[in-house]
Design an enzyme around this catalytic site. Structure first.
Site, PDB file in Angstrom:
ATOM      1  N   CYS A  64      -9.067  -3.826  -8.293  1.00  0.00           N
ATOM      2  CA  CYS A  64     -10.418  -4.351  -8.082  1.00  0.00           C
ATOM      3  C   CYS A  64     -11.448  -3.244  -8.020  1.00  0.00           C
ATOM      4  CB  CYS A  64     -10.472  -5.108  -6.769  1.00  0.00           C
ATOM      5  SG  CYS A  64      -9.330  -6.469  -6.679  1.00  0.00           S
ATOM      6  N   ARG A  86      -9.615   0.875 -14.755  1.00  0.00           N
ATOM      7  CA  ARG A  86      -8.712   0.738 -13.605  1.00  0.00           C
ATOM      8  C   ARG A  86      -7.791  -0.469 -13.732  1.00  0.00           C
ATOM      9  NH1 ARG A  86     -11.392   3.195  -8.705  1.00  0.00           N
ATOM     10  NH2 ARG A  86     -10.139   1.783  -7.484  1.00  0.00           N
ATOM     11  N   TRP A 143      -8.422  -7.758  -9.670  1.00  0.00           N
ATOM     12  CA  TRP A 143      -7.017  -7.618 -10.091  1.00  0.00           C
ATOM     13  C   TRP A 143      -6.237  -8.484  -9.118  1.00  0.00           C
ATOM     14  CZ3 TRP A 143      -2.337  -5.598  -8.197  1.00  0.00           C
ATOM     15  CH2 TRP A 143      -1.391  -5.223  -9.159  1.00  0.00           C
ATOM     16  N   ASN A 167     -12.472  -5.789  -2.122  1.00  0.00           N
ATOM     17  CA  ASN A 167     -11.262  -5.125  -2.630  1.00  0.00           C
ATOM     18  C   ASN A 167     -10.268  -5.040  -1.492  1.00  0.00           C
ATOM     19  OD1 ASN A 167     -12.684  -4.594  -4.911  1.00  0.00           O
ATOM     20  ND2 ASN A 167     -12.679  -2.361  -4.699  1.00  0.00           N
ATOM     21  N   GLY A 168      -8.986  -5.190  -1.796  1.00  0.00           N
ATOM     22  CA  GLY A 168      -7.975  -5.065  -0.746  1.00  0.00           C
ATOM     23  C   GLY A 168      -7.356  -6.420  -0.462  1.00  0.00           C
ATOM     24  N   GLU A 222      10.541  10.076 -16.300  1.00  0.00           N
ATOM     25  CA  GLU A 222       9.170   9.931 -16.785  1.00  0.00           C
ATOM     26  C   GLU A 222       9.155   9.346 -18.204  1.00  0.00           C
ATOM     27  OE1 GLU A 222       6.408   9.806 -15.526  1.00  0.00           O
ATOM     28  OE2 GLU A 222       4.943  10.236 -17.074  1.00  0.00           O
ATOM     29  N   LYS A 224       7.188   5.903 -19.037  1.00  0.00           N
ATOM     30  CA  LYS A 224       6.145   5.813 -20.061  1.00  0.00           C
ATOM     31  C   LYS A 224       6.480   4.718 -21.055  1.00  0.00           C
ATOM     32  CE  LYS A 224       3.299   7.504 -18.832  1.00  0.00           C
ATOM     33  NZ  LYS A 224       3.295   8.313 -17.633  1.00  0.00           N
ATOM     34  N   GLU A 238       6.207   1.177 -19.522  1.00  0.00           N
ATOM     35  CA  GLU A 238       4.833   0.874 -19.118  1.00  0.00           C
ATOM     36  C   GLU A 238       3.975   0.427 -20.299  1.00  0.00           C
ATOM     37  OE1 GLU A 238       1.709   3.340 -16.313  1.00  0.00           O
ATOM     38  OE2 GLU A 238       3.012   4.465 -17.622  1.00  0.00           O
ATOM     39  N   HIS A 275      29.379   6.689 -14.765  1.00  0.00           N
ATOM     40  CA  HIS A 275      29.689   5.983 -13.512  1.00  0.00           C
ATOM     41  C   HIS A 275      29.138   4.554 -13.515  1.00  0.00           C
ATOM     42  CE1 HIS A 275      31.380   9.593 -11.818  1.00  0.00           C
ATOM     43  NE2 HIS A 275      30.304  10.262 -12.219  1.00  0.00           N
ATOM     44  N   LYS A 289      -5.022   1.307 -13.151  1.00  0.00           N
ATOM     45  CA  LYS A 289      -5.080   2.770 -13.120  1.00  0.00           C
ATOM     46  C   LYS A 289      -5.004   3.292 -11.698  1.00  0.00           C
ATOM     47  CE  LYS A 289      -5.572   6.810 -14.962  1.00  0.00           C
ATOM     48  NZ  LYS A 289      -4.340   7.325 -15.583  1.00  0.00           N
TER      49      LYS A 289
HETATM   50  O1  M6R Z   1      -3.185   7.947  -8.946  1.00  0.00           O
HETATM   51  P1  M6R Z   1      -1.735   8.235  -8.597  1.00  0.00           P
HETATM   52  O2  M6R Z   1      -1.248   9.475  -9.208  1.00  0.00           O
HETATM   53  O3  M6R Z   1      -1.497   8.183  -7.123  1.00  0.00           O
HETATM   54  O4  M6R Z   1      -0.943   7.025  -9.237  1.00  0.00           O
HETATM   55  C1  M6R Z   1       0.428   6.873  -9.026  1.00  0.00           C
HETATM   56  C2  M6R Z   1       1.018   5.849  -9.963  1.00  0.00           C
HETATM   57  O5  M6R Z   1       0.407   4.600  -9.761  1.00  0.00           O
HETATM   58  C3  M6R Z   1       0.832   6.260 -11.427  1.00  0.00           C
HETATM   59  O6  M6R Z   1       1.386   7.508 -11.681  1.00  0.00           O
HETATM   60  C4  M6R Z   1       1.471   5.228 -12.374  1.00  0.00           C
HETATM   61  O7  M6R Z   1       2.856   5.255 -12.215  1.00  0.00           O
HETATM   62  C5  M6R Z   1       1.059   5.553 -13.810  1.00  0.00           C
HETATM   63  N1  M6R Z   1       0.454   4.408 -14.418  1.00  0.00           N
HETATM   64  C6  M6R Z   1       2.181   5.998 -14.659  1.00  0.00           C
HETATM   65  O8  M6R Z   1       1.773   6.262 -15.966  1.00  0.00           O
END
Ligand code: M6R
Length: 604
Positions: free
Chosen positions: A2, A27, A71, A97-98, A477, A481, A484, A500, A599
């Site tokens: 949000c 965001r 959101w 927000n929240g 990672e 990626k 995501e 395992h 974001k």
């Molecule tokens: O803003 P931050 O680094 O605290 O965010 C942490 C995660 O939300 C962020 O890294 C998220 O996993 C990304 N979208 C990954 O690409």
């Protein structure tokens, strides 16, 4: 997540809040809305992109407005659940927000008093409560409402009777006030208003702010007026263009050599530790972060433990908060523990909560963050500011590399000050780090071959990424990626763990991306690749230039430039990012704004 913006001043408010709201699109959100005050309050809100709402927005001459991108947390994305929310008489408009944790109880009480709710949103209890407590003073009404509310929030309210006034408050979620000339602004993200002003106030939790076009008042929870500081923040270069790239993510991947270069000045100066206040013997380090930042933390553990004798643990922020106290507080170790919080946005609720817990436990805290002035930078003892520039794509790319770089710099300097490495070694490491931008450029120059490789993944239902030692986090990672942005199921594993259990899942349709750099785990990794190939699994290996064995055992081998294995996570990260990007591109997903993601994750 949000977003909130607000304006009161001498200009038409609607275009200003609309433009500011668009700056928050990156965001992630599912609906948007604006409230202005004409003769009466006018609220326009719509599910979907801001353009949906804009297309039905009535013309407005109002000089007062609040606006919101939602959101969904409580209630599906819909016009009715979108903000602003109003009361039954439509005299109050509220954006929030929240989350309001006790909204069901509040709702039940208000319903028993005859109040009729329109939406499923927790936020709708706010205009109802404020109406109940309103007797001409909006600050008082909000303050009384806060006595009932449990949760985390940023709230902004306008009332039909107050044509020039916005009242706002925050608790654990971001709010900044922008100071103008006969006009004032508020926002949940500084980027939303920096175009208009660089004079910023950062209110504290539970302070109530009354903004009019000509005045700013801040009240404590007893409604005493309190002083506030106005900070001048750096002029911000707006990132609105993709600079010829099809997506922000691709642009940001290609910006990485520059991001590392720009962050160097901050990191490789003579005594960053003094700046961070780290002038005592550190007994242990806990790194705390979420998502990609967590993966940077895992890489940091390997580096710091290699360069110092300090034990490092890495925790997810959401787990750290509820775990046993950090070792070293409560008498377990004699020297003081350091907690390193990593967050590119500086607004991640889980990491902010962890920072508070760490401080309550008496730990020294430092943050690695990419957003100056963000919430986390104000809640810790020391800050390493990375200089990646604004990252718009939801998938973290350039901020990941600069976070890793910051951890390497921390490790090198801790190693030197604790006597684990000497001055020539310090300089050698610094010099290797300085070469990273050119190594990344070499991988970027090879992006076409990664693009060609991506076609092999688009039909896969699942992909495994494996690595060992310092590159195990890179396997995590790579998997994050891919899932995501392409929505293909992917898992990152230590290469030695497949046998395992997960080996049962491997088949011709389940490719494996294996990281095989020539460190002390290399020969084992090659054996692991052979185990996978024996199951007819296509293996794509990332290896150092000239590695003939890796080529021989793999179906495809991508060569990274010659590099010390300890520094290999940097070029490998670029490969992983480009692979995910091109797979997602083939699949036609919304790369910069993947479904369901945001974001900046400002709820726990
Ligand atoms: O803003 P931050 O680094 O605290 O965010 C942490 C995660 O939300 C962020 O890294 C998220 O996993 C990304 N979208 C990954 O690409």
């Amino acid at each position: 997540m949000c977003g909130i913006v607000g304006y009161t001043g001498n200009k038409q408010a609607q275009p200003i809040v609309l433009e500011s709201l668009k700056k928050l699109e990156y965001r992630g959100y599912d609906s948007s809305g604006i409230a202005t005050r004409e003769e009466k309050l006018v609220i326009c809100k719509k599910e979907g992109p801001i353009a949906n709402m804009e297309s039905v927005l009535p013309k407005s001459d109002s000089t007062l407005a609040i606006a919101h991108t939602r959101w969904a947390t409580h209630g599906v994305p819909s016009d009715v659940n979108a903000h602003p929310h109003s009361n039954s008489e439509n005299t109050i408009a509220v954006v929030h927000n929240g989350t309001i944790d006790n909204y069901l109880d509040i709702k039940e009480n208000l319903e028993s008093e005859g109040y009729k709710f329109k939406s499923n949103s927790d936020s709708e209890v706010l205009p109802a409560l404020i109406t109940k407590h309103y007797s001409g003073n909006l600050v008082e009404a909000l303050n009384k409402s806060l006595e009932v509310i449990q949760g985390i929030f940023t709230i902004a309210v306008i009332h039909e009777d107050h044509p020039d006034e916005i009242v706002a408050v925050r608790n654990e979620t971001p709010l900044v006030i922008g100071v103008g000339n006969s006009e004032n602004y508020l926002a949940s993200d500084i980027y939303a208003i920096l175009k208009y002003t660089q004079q910023i106030i950062y209110p504290l939790d539970n302070q109530i702010i009354r903004l009019t076009s000509k005045s700013i008042e801040v009240f404590d929870d007893s409604l005493n007026k309190v002083d506030y500081e106005i900070e001048e923040v750096e002029k911000y270069t707006e990132v609105s263009e993709k600079g010829g790239f099809e997506h922000f993510m691709l642009k940001e991947i290609f910006e990485q050599p520059k991001a590392l270069q720009d962050s160097l000045t901050e990191l490789l100066i003579d005594s960053p530790l003094e700046k961070l206040g780290l002038n005592w013997k550190i007994g242990s380090i806990s790194v705390v972060a979420c998502g990609t930042s967590f993966h940077a933390g895992l890489v940091g553990k390997y580096v710091i433990e290699q360069l110092t004798a300090i034990p490092v643990s890495v925790s997810y922020s959401s787990e750290f908060r509820y775990a046993a106290p950090v070792q070293g507080v409560g008498g377990l170790l004699s020297s003081r523990p350091l907690v390193v919080l990593i967050s590119q946005s500086g607004e991640t609720a889980d990491t902010l909560a962890a920072a508070r817990v760490a401080r309550q436990q008496g730990c020294h805290t430092i943050a690695i963050c990419n957003v100056p002035g963000s919430r986390i930078t104000r809640e810790v003892d020391g800050v390493i500011l990375t200089k990646s520039g604004q990252e718009i794509g939801v998938a973290a790319t350039k901020t990941f590399l600069t976070q890793m770089q910051a951890l390497y710099a921390l490790g090198i300097h801790l190693g030197f000050t604790s006597g684990s490495i000497d001055y020539p070694q310090l300089k050698m490491w610094e010099s290797e780090i300085r070469k990273l931008p050119s190594k990344l450029t070499q991988v970027l120059n090879n992006s076409e071959s990664i693009k060609a490789l991506a076609a092999q993944f688009v039909k896969s239902k699942s992909v495994f990424f494996v690595g060992r030692n310092i590159n195990y986090p890179l396997a995590l990672e790579g998997a994050l990626k891919l899932k995501e942005i392409s929505y293909i199921h992917a898992e990152g594993y230590p290469a030695g763990e497949l046998k395992h259990g997960p080996l049962a899942l491997l088949s011709e349709d389940t490719p494996v991306v294996a990281i095989a750099v020539q460190d002390h785990t290399y020969s084992k990794l090659i054996s692991n690749i052979e185990e996978m190939s024996a199951r007819k699994t296509p293996v794509i290996t990332i290896a150092q230039k000239g590695d003939e064995l890796a080529k021989k055992v793999s179906d495809f081998c991508f060569e990274i430039p010659e590099i010390d294995p300890v520094l290999s996570p940097f070029p490998i990260a670029v490969f992983m990012q480009l692979l995910s990007y091109y797979v997602a591109h083939e699949l036609g997903t919304e790369i910069d704004k993947p479904r369901n993601l945001a974001k900046s994750v400002t709820v726990e």
